[in-house]
Design a protein around this motif. Structure first.
Motif, PDB file in Angstrom:
ATOM      1  N   VAL A  85      -7.451   0.731  -9.253  1.00  0.00           N
ATOM      2  CA  VAL A  85      -8.094  -0.472  -9.176  1.00  0.00           C
ATOM      3  C   VAL A  85      -7.546  -1.324  -8.046  1.00  0.00           C
ATOM      4  O   VAL A  85      -8.234  -1.908  -7.025  1.00  0.00           O
ATOM      5  CB  VAL A  85      -8.061  -1.079 -10.603  1.00  0.00           C
ATOM      6  N   GLU A  86      -6.172  -1.251  -7.907  1.00  0.00           N
ATOM      7  CA  GLU A  86      -5.537  -1.979  -7.137  1.00  0.00           C
ATOM      8  C   GLU A  86      -5.719  -1.508  -5.525  1.00  0.00           C
ATOM      9  O   GLU A  86      -5.823  -2.315  -4.769  1.00  0.00           O
ATOM     10  CB  GLU A  86      -4.099  -1.874  -7.624  1.00  0.00           C
ATOM     11  N   SER A  87      -5.785   0.078  -5.391  1.00  0.00           N
ATOM     12  CA  SER A  87      -6.047   0.521  -4.177  1.00  0.00           C
ATOM     13  C   SER A  87      -7.381   0.100  -3.551  1.00  0.00           C
ATOM     14  O   SER A  87      -7.486  -0.095  -2.309  1.00  0.00           O
ATOM     15  CB  SER A  87      -5.956   1.910  -4.279  1.00  0.00           C
ATOM     16  N   LEU A 110      -3.572   6.916   3.276  1.00  0.00           N
ATOM     17  CA  LEU A 110      -4.862   7.205   2.570  1.00  0.00           C
ATOM     18  C   LEU A 110      -4.739   8.634   2.338  1.00  0.00           C
ATOM     19  O   LEU A 110      -5.184   9.151   1.407  1.00  0.00           O
ATOM     20  CB  LEU A 110      -5.946   6.943   3.940  1.00  0.00           C
ATOM     21  N   ALA A 111      -4.132   9.331   3.245  1.00  0.00           N
ATOM     22  CA  ALA A 111      -4.159  11.077   3.023  1.00  0.00           C
ATOM     23  C   ALA A 111      -3.246  11.302   1.759  1.00  0.00           C
ATOM     24  O   ALA A 111      -3.634  12.322   0.995  1.00  0.00           O
ATOM     25  CB  ALA A 111      -3.557  11.594   4.301  1.00  0.00           C
ATOM     26  N   ASN A 112      -2.133  10.550   1.528  1.00  0.00           N
ATOM     27  CA  ASN A 112      -1.417  10.663   0.482  1.00  0.00           C
ATOM     28  C   ASN A 112      -1.865  10.404  -0.951  1.00  0.00           C
ATOM     29  O   ASN A 112      -1.968  11.079  -2.073  1.00  0.00           O
ATOM     30  CB  ASN A 112       0.042  10.124   0.422  1.00  0.00           C
ATOM     31  N   LEU A 113      -2.682   9.205  -1.011  1.00  0.00           N
ATOM     32  CA  LEU A 113      -3.546   8.883  -2.101  1.00  0.00           C
ATOM     33  C   LEU A 113      -4.587   9.758  -2.609  1.00  0.00           C
ATOM     34  O   LEU A 113      -4.657  10.018  -3.614  1.00  0.00           O
ATOM     35  CB  LEU A 113      -4.013   7.413  -1.721  1.00  0.00           C
ATOM     36  N   THR A 157       0.664  -1.148   0.078  1.00  0.00           N
ATOM     37  CA  THR A 157      -0.071   0.209  -0.007  1.00  0.00           C
ATOM     38  C   THR A 157       0.765   1.057  -0.066  1.00  0.00           C
ATOM     39  O   THR A 157       0.496   2.192  -0.779  1.00  0.00           O
ATOM     40  CB  THR A 157      -1.019  -0.077   1.241  1.00  0.00           C
ATOM     41  N   GLN A 158       2.099   1.329   0.592  1.00  0.00           N
ATOM     42  CA  GLN A 158       2.833   2.484   0.706  1.00  0.00           C
ATOM     43  C   GLN A 158       3.402   2.605  -0.591  1.00  0.00           C
ATOM     44  O   GLN A 158       3.507   3.774  -1.010  1.00  0.00           O
ATOM     45  CB  GLN A 158       4.038   2.275   1.666  1.00  0.00           C
ATOM     46  N   GLY A 159       3.626   1.607  -1.401  1.00  0.00           N
ATOM     47  CA  GLY A 159       4.249   1.743  -2.692  1.00  0.00           C
ATOM     48  C   GLY A 159       3.228   2.231  -3.717  1.00  0.00           C
ATOM     49  O   GLY A 159       3.492   3.163  -4.488  1.00  0.00           O
ATOM     50  N   LEU A 160       1.805   1.953  -3.501  1.00  0.00           N
ATOM     51  CA  LEU A 160       0.977   2.595  -4.348  1.00  0.00           C
ATOM     52  C   LEU A 160       0.646   4.038  -4.084  1.00  0.00           C
ATOM     53  O   LEU A 160       0.523   4.725  -4.918  1.00  0.00           O
ATOM     54  CB  LEU A 160      -0.399   1.586  -4.059  1.00  0.00           C
TER      55      LEU A 160
END
Length: 689
Positions: free
Chosen positions: A434-436, A448-451, A408-411
């Protein structure tokens, strides 16, 4: 399993993790069988490529060939006995039975000292053979110390396999450790910490007593044992405040005895364990500079990573690391390349020559990068403002087929990187969304905040993703820190979608508790997100905005900030600004108030800050009109007087009488007198610090 020529061994643990593994010896003429030295024998490798051997000993792998080579390297340095291969037989069972049933050993004693003989017989016994010619006291030592350590290590192996042992077995070993704690030697304490960091991290009593035992004999540990202890206690979540200082102090005392590989290993271990003792890292920096010419590419990358992880920006050390890395950047492993740019970006050291060299090396081996390397390299280049178009193109293409393997960090990091450099790669953002969605429940707070921030910044309004983000964030708003709250609120406001009232109420409640801890950028970002959101104000939101105004006035954040926004000369705003500057020479353009850009600003003679906004055509839309109204009310509450000028006529063309229209407005607002004389302008000079 591929058979090797000569003697053979099944390796079950890393070097120095278990004494039992020394009972099985690999012959010198076995082929390496992997990597760039696959055709060499073990003996040829250890005599010709010492640096490679040092590095391979630090690698954790389940690959049989790697484990076999690690064992040979260890035994070549300190060999007590040999083990000749016998026919294999099939077996399934636990590790304890594994050694007993697979081999029928033939033991050859090579040393005759009492200590070595006792060690030999004890090791035979641990492999399932009855010790012979050993004294009763030696048996007792083995049962109370060696046997306990071996049992703990065997349980660790089982925990890491697909058949973990029963908790009863772990409890029995833990009880034995507690009973014998005062009798363990330094290497045994290190191995116990390694084992229980996996099989019993929650056993607080054991960890407390283990910490006390370590602190009684700090001078007896070598660098590997100190590193293992630091890592193990950190992995177990130990809260002992004295132990890290004791371990760091012990490492400082032996720092002059460390080899280049050991320097890198100690730096990595203490950084990984979040033990950032200043004296230790000062000493590591000093010896690293002394040994710089002896470091291989792996050592350079690890030391750079460790110092950045510890937040240690040592200019002299990083300059030396970069200078040493540049001539051989092509030799770096992909992870080493990733670590180098990550470290430099983390400490905000933007070395164009190093980043260009790494970019070239990455592009030549892009297919060799794994998902972790791709995300880290994209993040580092964006963080360092190194916008290499070709690199980002290739990283996006290489990442697409690997996104299912991204953590998740990589995404979140990879889309953050592309949004930061203002690149919206549609295929990449769609695939990451889609992956997230598949992994949304496992995202950490910052991720979550960065995404959310990345998708809003890139103008990617994905309804399903933002709904999932809102749902995930709503349950955890109290866990967000100030920057994460600001990023999340800004993202949902910027996305252009009508946000959830429940989410913004929850964000207001969480922010209200932390309002005193916000800096000016975070407070402004958060406040403007609430002001611009098209939601009916609720009591909790109004209370939060009142607290923002009070905080801004107390901190003197309601005045003009020192920076300037982007100055564009081709827009109507620029032409209007020229008119205002002729009338009010001390007026300034595109300034910030609490993080928000205002078009034109100047002070009246009574000290009131005047904001003259030049409205272009999009301000006539109903949505923008509502945003402008909320914005102006908020600025008025901060003490700023807002005056708006519509620069277009009814047909949508720029007004021909711009200068006269602005003069008329300023007269109407009492800013100019009837003579329009510059000397009569009711304004005072702005003094920008």
């Amino acid at each position: 399993m591929r058979a090797a020529r000569g003697h053979f061994c099944l390796r079950v643990a890393m070097p120095c993790q278990t004494t039992l593994c020394r009972a099985f010896v690999v012959e010198a003429n076995c082929q390496v069988g992997f990597g760039k030295h696959r055709s060499l024998t073990h003996h040829q490798l250890i005599t010709r490529h010492k640096d490679y051997c040092d590095w391979i000993c630090t690698v954790e792998s389940k690959q049989l060939e790697i484990q076999r080579l690690q064992l040979y390297i260890e035994q070549s340095r300190k060999r007590h006995f040999t083990f000749k291969r016998q026919p294999l037989s099939s077996t399934v069972g636990r590790v304890a039975d594994h050694f007993k049933s697979i081999y029928e050993p033939v033991w050859t004693e090579e040393t005759q000292t009492p200590k070595q003989l006792a060690h030999l017989h004890a090791t035979k016994a641990s492999a399932g053979f009855e010790p012979t010619n050993v004294t009763e006291s030696s048996q007792q030592i083995w049962r109370s110390c060696f046997g306990i350590v071996q049992s703990a290590l065997n349980l660790r192996i089982l925990f890491m396999s697909s058949s973990p042992p029963a908790m009863k077995e772990v409890t029995e070993v833990a009880d034995s450790v507690l009973e014998a704690m005062d009798r363990f030697k330094s290497h045994e304490l290190s191995m116990l910490a390694t084992a229980f960091s996996v099989i019993g991290p929650e056993r607080n009593t054991l960890w407390c007593k283990l910490a006390l035992a370590v602190q009684k004999q700090p001078a007896s540990f070598n660098e590997k044992q100190l590193a293992n202890l630091a890592l193990s206690f950190a992995n177990a979540g130990s809260k002992d405040i004295h132990l890290p200082l004791v371990l760091s102090g012990a490492a400082v005392r032996i720092i002059g005895q460390l080899s280049p590989q050991s320097i890198a290993h100690v730096a990595w271990a203490f950084a990984k364990s979040s033990s950032y003792d200043a004296k230790l890292f000062d000493a590591l920096a000093f010896v690293s500079l002394e040994w710089m010419q002896e470091f291989n590419d792996h050592n350079i990358a690890i030391i750079a990573w460790a110092f950045a992880k510890a937040g240690r920006n040592d200019p002299k050390l990083f300059s030396a690391l970069a200078a040493s890395a540049l001539p051989r950047i092509g030799e770096f492993h992909p992870q080493g390349l990733s670590n180098m740019v990550w470290a430099n970006a983390t400490i905000e050291r933007h070395d164009p020559e190093l980043f260009d060299a790494v970019a070239g090396a990455v592009l030549s081996r892009i297919s060799q990068l794994n998902q972790h390397d791709l995300a880290n390299i994209a993040w580092a280049f964006a963080k360092a403002s190194q916008h290499d178009h070709r690199l980002f193109d290739e990283v996006a293409l290489a990442s697409l087929p690997l996104l299912g393997e991204f953590i998740t960090q990589g995404l979140s990091n990879i889309v953050w990187a592309y949004a930061t450099i203002q690149r919206s790669d549609a295929k990449l953002f769609d695939a990451v969304a889609v992956e997230s969605l598949r992994k949304i429940s496992t995202f950490k707070i910052q991720e979550l905040a960065n995404l959310a921030w990345a998708y809003a910044k890139a103008g990617r309004n994905d309804p399903m993703l933002f709904d999932a983000l809102a749902s995930a964030a709503l349950r955890r708003t109290m866990e967000f820190n100030s920057q994460e709250l600001a990023n999340l609120a800004w993202a949902f406001s910027k996305s252009g979608r009508k946000p959830s009232p429940e989410l913004f109420d929850a964000l207001a409640a969480a922010s209200l508790q932390k309002v005193a801890g916000f800096n000016i950028a975070e407070l402004g970002m958060l406040a403007w997100a609430f002001v611009q959101t098209d939601l009916a104000p609720t009591p909790i939101v109004e209370k939060f905005l009142d607290s923002v105004i009070a905080c801004a006035q107390k901190q003197n954040w309601a005045s003009l900030q020192t920076g300037f926004g982007r100055q564009r000369s081709e827009f109507t705003e620029a032409r209007c600004a020229q008119v205002v500057l002729q009338l009010v020479p001390d007026a300034t353009r595109n300034r910030y108030i609490l993080g928000r850009v205002v078009d034109i600003a100047f002070h009246a003679t009574d000290g009131t800050l005047i904001n003259l906004e030049i409205d272009e055509l999009y301000h006539r839309t109903e949505r923008q009109h509502g945003n402008d109204k909320r914005r102006d009310i908020f600025l008025e509450q901060l003490g700023v007087r807002v005056v708006r000028f519509d620069a277009f006529d009814e047909s949508g063309r720029e007004r021909e009488d711009l200068a006269e229209g602005i003069k008329t407005l300023l007269r109407k607002e009492g800013i100019l007198d009837s003579s329009d004389s510059i000397g009569m302008v009711a304004a005072r000079a702005l003094h920008v610090k």
